[in-house]
Motif scaffolding. Structure first.
Motif, short mmCIF file in Angstrom:
data_model
loop_
_atom_site.label_atom_id
_atom_site.label_comp_id
_atom_site.label_asym_id
_atom_site.label_seq_id
_atom_site.Cartn_x
_atom_site.Cartn_y
_atom_site.Cartn_z
N VAL A 168 9.41 -6.07 -10.18
CA VAL A 168 9.00 -4.94 -9.66
C VAL A 168 7.66 -4.63 -10.16
O VAL A 168 6.84 -4.07 -9.31
CB VAL A 168 9.95 -3.81 -9.45
N GLN A 169 7.63 -4.62 -11.62
CA GLN A 169 6.31 -4.36 -12.41
C GLN A 169 5.34 -5.01 -11.55
O GLN A 169 3.97 -4.77 -11.38
CB GLN A 169 6.24 -4.51 -13.49
N LEU A 170 5.40 -6.63 -11.41
CA LEU A 170 4.51 -7.22 -10.73
C LEU A 170 4.11 -6.84 -9.48
O LEU A 170 2.79 -6.86 -8.82
CB LEU A 170 4.77 -8.79 -10.43
N GLU A 171 5.06 -6.49 -8.53
CA GLU A 171 4.75 -6.13 -7.13
C GLU A 171 3.86 -4.73 -7.28
O GLU A 171 3.17 -4.21 -6.43
CB GLU A 171 6.16 -5.94 -6.59
N GLU A 172 4.13 -3.87 -8.08
CA GLU A 172 3.54 -2.58 -8.21
C GLU A 172 1.98 -2.87 -8.64
O GLU A 172 0.99 -1.99 -8.25
CB GLU A 172 3.97 -1.71 -9.20
N LEU A 173 1.75 -3.83 -9.14
CA LEU A 173 0.40 -4.22 -9.67
C LEU A 173 -0.47 -4.82 -8.45
O LEU A 173 -1.47 -5.32 -8.48
CB LEU A 173 0.19 -5.22 -10.60
N GLN A 174 0.50 -5.20 -7.31
CA GLN A 174 -0.32 -5.83 -6.29
C GLN A 174 -0.79 -4.84 -5.39
O GLN A 174 -0.21 -3.64 -5.02
CB GLN A 174 0.76 -6.68 -5.26
N ASP A 175 -2.31 -4.86 -4.91
CA ASP A 175 -2.75 -3.87 -4.22
C ASP A 175 -3.75 -4.41 -3.26
O ASP A 175 -3.95 -5.74 -3.40
CB ASP A 175 -3.24 -2.63 -5.02
N GLU A 176 -4.73 -3.55 -2.68
CA GLU A 176 -5.82 -4.01 -1.87
C GLU A 176 -6.76 -4.97 -2.68
O GLU A 176 -7.20 -6.12 -2.26
CB GLU A 176 -6.52 -3.02 -1.03
N ALA A 177 -7.11 -4.40 -3.93
CA ALA A 177 -7.97 -5.39 -4.61
C ALA A 177 -7.40 -6.51 -5.04
O ALA A 177 -7.88 -7.65 -5.35
CB ALA A 177 -8.39 -4.40 -5.91
N ASN A 178 -5.87 -6.80 -5.25
CA ASN A 178 -5.23 -7.64 -5.80
C ASN A 178 -4.21 -8.15 -4.76
O ASN A 178 -2.98 -8.06 -5.22
CB ASN A 178 -4.55 -7.30 -7.01
N PRO A 179 -4.43 -8.52 -3.70
CA PRO A 179 -3.50 -8.80 -2.34
C PRO A 179 -2.48 -9.80 -2.73
O PRO A 179 -1.42 -9.80 -2.11
CB PRO A 179 -4.33 -8.99 -1.41
N ASN A 180 -2.55 -10.84 -3.55
CA ASN A 180 -1.89 -11.92 -3.82
C ASN A 180 -1.16 -12.02 -5.25
O ASN A 180 -0.94 -13.04 -5.53
CB ASN A 180 -2.32 -13.09 -3.31
N PHE A 181 -1.32 -10.86 -5.78
CA PHE A 181 -1.02 -11.00 -7.51
C PHE A 181 0.25 -11.44 -7.71
O PHE A 181 0.19 -12.32 -8.77
CB PHE A 181 -1.16 -9.53 -7.99
#
Lengths: 150, 169
Positions: free
Chosen positions: A28-41
């Motif tokens: 879930v921490q990984l998912e929270e780091l995914q955003d527009e700047a990092n869409p496939n994190f």
């Protein structure tokens, strides 16, 4: 629940990973780091993990074929493998890693060998599940809002 | 130079733009650490080699505010890096490890680490690491009479030995 059937399927799949203990809160921490700047994190980190940990798996395999066992070396490899695995939230893999290290500490060859087979199974199973998940995610398209699990 | 301008702009917004050097030989952990640190709005430089980290620090010790490093690395023991950074650059160093064994944590603290974090690191922990930079600056000044201790983060007992406590909001 999402109205889009693919995204609903995705949510169900995702929930099963947590319910069945394949993934833990770290994912879930990984998912929270995914955003527009990092869409496939999330996919990037998981891909990197599987690519990089392959060499650790190989090192451990080779070390298990040597006689006598170098338990310190095995433990060192597994320590790193455990660190990586816990970074992506791979719960079952992490549990097997911990068990393996216990066998190393108690110098149990049988235990190490058996445990490693189990670890590889979990490692491969998780990979298949996550590959299917990311593939479905790509088909489903981007989510409008992130859903936090309970 | 553009880089200098960006750095001086963010210096006033500290801890935003705090310059962190992150060292970890595991690429998965390093990518995660880098992303977490960026999410905290720090300025991040990464390397997977301790020797490279040391080289960068030796070239310009004013380039970074804080170092965060894994304990187990193939090219140099993390504790060795910690010692050298403490001796040569006097920068705060945070140790990272998947191993939370008390003996190792003790070793880290006695070798001069200002904190010891367990992997996987959580963003909440990283949001507070700037306090180590401020605390170090405060004690460097040795200006006990003038220090505005009410406004600075309260370190608690043991601070003289370098074992500080972080306030988690």
């Amino acid at each position: 629940m999402d109205r889009n059937p693919l995204r609903r399927q995705l949510q169900i799949m995702r929930k099963s990973f947590f319910d069945q203990g394949y993934l833990d809160e770290q994912f879930v921490q990984l998912e929270e780091l995914q955003d527009e700047a990092n869409p496939n994190f999330v996919e990037e980190v998981v891909t990197l993990y599987y690519r990089d940990s392959a060499r650790l798996i190989l090192s451990i395999e080779q070390a298990l074929e040597r006689k006598p066992f170098d338990f310190n070396k095995l433990d060192a490899h597994m320590h790193q493998f455990k660190g990586s695995s816990s970074s992506i939230g791979a719960k079952k893999v992490k549990a097997e890693s911990t068990q393996f290290r216990e066998y190393c500490k108690s110098r149990n060859r049988e235990g190490c060998t058996r445990c490693f087979q189990q670890l590889k199974k979990e490692y491969a199973t998780l990979r298949k599940k996550l590959e299917a998940y990311f593939q479905l995610a790509r088909q489903a398209g981007p989510m409008e809002t992130a859903c936090r699990p309970k | 130079m553009i880089v200098e301008r960006i750095v001086s702009e963010t210096k006033d917004q500290f801890p935003i733009g705090m310059r962190v050097l992150a060292v970890d030989d595991d690429p998965t952990c390093l990518l995660l650490l880098e992303t977490l640190l960026r999410r905290c709005q720090y300025h991040v430089t990464t390397t997977s080699l301790a020797v490279t980290a040391l080289k960068m620090l030796r070239e310009n010790k004013n380039r970074f505010d804080l170092v965060i490093s894994d304990v187990h690395m193939p090219d140099m023991d993390g504790f060795k890096l910690l010692e050298l950074v403490g001796l040569e650059m006097d920068l705060p160093v945070i140790m990272l490890s998947a191993n939370g064994d008390t003996k190792l944590v003790m070793k880290g603290i006695t070798h001069g680490a200002c904190d010891y974090l367990l992997k996987p690191v959580r963003i909440e922990e990283l949001k507070n690491i700037w306090q180590h930079v401020v605390r170090r600056k405060k004690f460097d000044r040795k200006d006990q009479n003038n220090s505005d201790s009410q406004n600075k983060p309260h370190a608690g007992s043991g601070e003289a030995a370098g074992i500080g406590m972080l306030i988690t909001v």
